[in-house]
Write a protein that holds these residues in place. Structure first.
Motif, PDB file in Angstrom:
ATOM      1  N   VAL A  89     -24.156 -65.739 -24.966  1.00 41.99           N
ATOM      2  CA  VAL A  89     -23.844 -66.732 -26.006  1.00 41.99           C
ATOM      3  C   VAL A  89     -24.654 -68.007 -25.772  1.00 41.99           C
ATOM      4  O   VAL A  89     -25.137 -68.622 -26.715  1.00 41.99           O
ATOM      5  CB  VAL A  89     -22.323 -67.035 -26.061  1.00 41.99           C
ATOM      6  CG1 VAL A  89     -22.030 -68.215 -26.976  1.00 41.99           C
ATOM      7  CG2 VAL A  89     -21.550 -65.800 -26.510  1.00 41.99           C
ATOM      8  N   SER A  90     -24.831 -68.378 -24.513  1.00 43.97           N
ATOM      9  CA  SER A  90     -25.576 -69.604 -24.198  1.00 43.97           C
ATOM     10  C   SER A  90     -27.040 -69.513 -24.606  1.00 43.97           C
ATOM     11  O   SER A  90     -27.725 -70.531 -24.693  1.00 43.97           O
ATOM     12  CB  SER A  90     -25.466 -69.944 -22.711  1.00 43.97           C
ATOM     13  OG  SER A  90     -26.205 -69.019 -21.925  1.00 43.97           O
ATOM     14  N   GLN A  97     -23.925 -71.485 -31.573  1.00 43.53           N
ATOM     15  CA  GLN A  97     -22.909 -71.586 -30.520  1.00 43.53           C
ATOM     16  C   GLN A  97     -21.748 -72.448 -30.992  1.00 43.53           C
ATOM     17  O   GLN A  97     -20.581 -72.071 -30.855  1.00 43.53           O
ATOM     18  CB  GLN A  97     -23.508 -72.207 -29.256  1.00 43.53           C
ATOM     19  CG  GLN A  97     -24.419 -71.294 -28.490  1.00 43.53           C
ATOM     20  CD  GLN A  97     -24.936 -71.970 -27.244  1.00 43.53           C
ATOM     21  OE1 GLN A  97     -24.160 -72.502 -26.465  1.00 43.53           O
ATOM     22  NE2 GLN A  97     -26.243 -71.956 -27.055  1.00 43.53           N
ATOM     23  N   HIS A 101     -17.802 -71.101 -32.182  1.00 44.00           N
ATOM     24  CA  HIS A 101     -16.780 -71.373 -31.167  1.00 44.00           C
ATOM     25  C   HIS A 101     -15.472 -71.731 -31.851  1.00 44.00           C
ATOM     26  O   HIS A 101     -15.341 -72.762 -32.482  1.00 44.00           O
ATOM     27  CB  HIS A 101     -17.206 -72.502 -30.246  1.00 44.00           C
ATOM     28  CG  HIS A 101     -16.368 -72.602 -29.013  1.00 44.00           C
ATOM     29  ND1 HIS A 101     -15.008 -72.464 -29.025  1.00 44.00           N
ATOM     30  CD2 HIS A 101     -16.694 -72.805 -27.727  1.00 44.00           C
ATOM     31  CE1 HIS A 101     -14.543 -72.582 -27.800  1.00 44.00           C
ATOM     32  NE2 HIS A 101     -15.552 -72.789 -26.990  1.00 44.00           N
TER      33      HIS A 101
END
Length: 107
Positions: A89-90, A97, A101
């Motif tokens: 995900v990073s 992102q 979230h």
């Protein structure tokens, strides 16, 4: 509407694949607990049947179809269910992102 870049799409597909493996691992762990349980064979069968049904329904909700247009929603659910590899995900764009979230997207 937010559109996913080609780079993010490739990363998302990897996130999705790992999330499916994680989800299936959870299913198998629960099935093993049921099989190894102290209940009668009939009760374990019934528990297993219900468990498979429930996991299957949830899997279909999380991983419906691999679709670029629904990828953001799917990513939100994957993250909400704690199935996402946050290292992958990073690697997504900061916008995706942030957009994906959500702590309130658990099924």
């Amino acid at each position: 509407m937010f559109e996913i870049s080609e780079a993010d799409w490739k990363i998302f597909k990897s996130i999705r694949e790992k999330a499916m493996e994680t989800y299936c691992g959870r299913c198998l762990a629960e099935y093993k607990e049921i099989i190894d349980g102290d209940e009668s064979a009939h009760n374990r069968y019934l528990l297993m049947y219900r468990s498979v049904e429930n996991f299957d329904k949830k899997m279909n909700l999380i991983f419906q179809n691999l679709s670029r247009s629904k990828a953001i929603l799917e990513l939100m659910v994957i993250r909400g269910e704690n199935l996402a590899d946050e290292n992958l995900v990073s690697k997504l764009s900061p916008e995706l992102q942030k957009y994906s979230h959500s702590k309130n997207t658990k099924l």
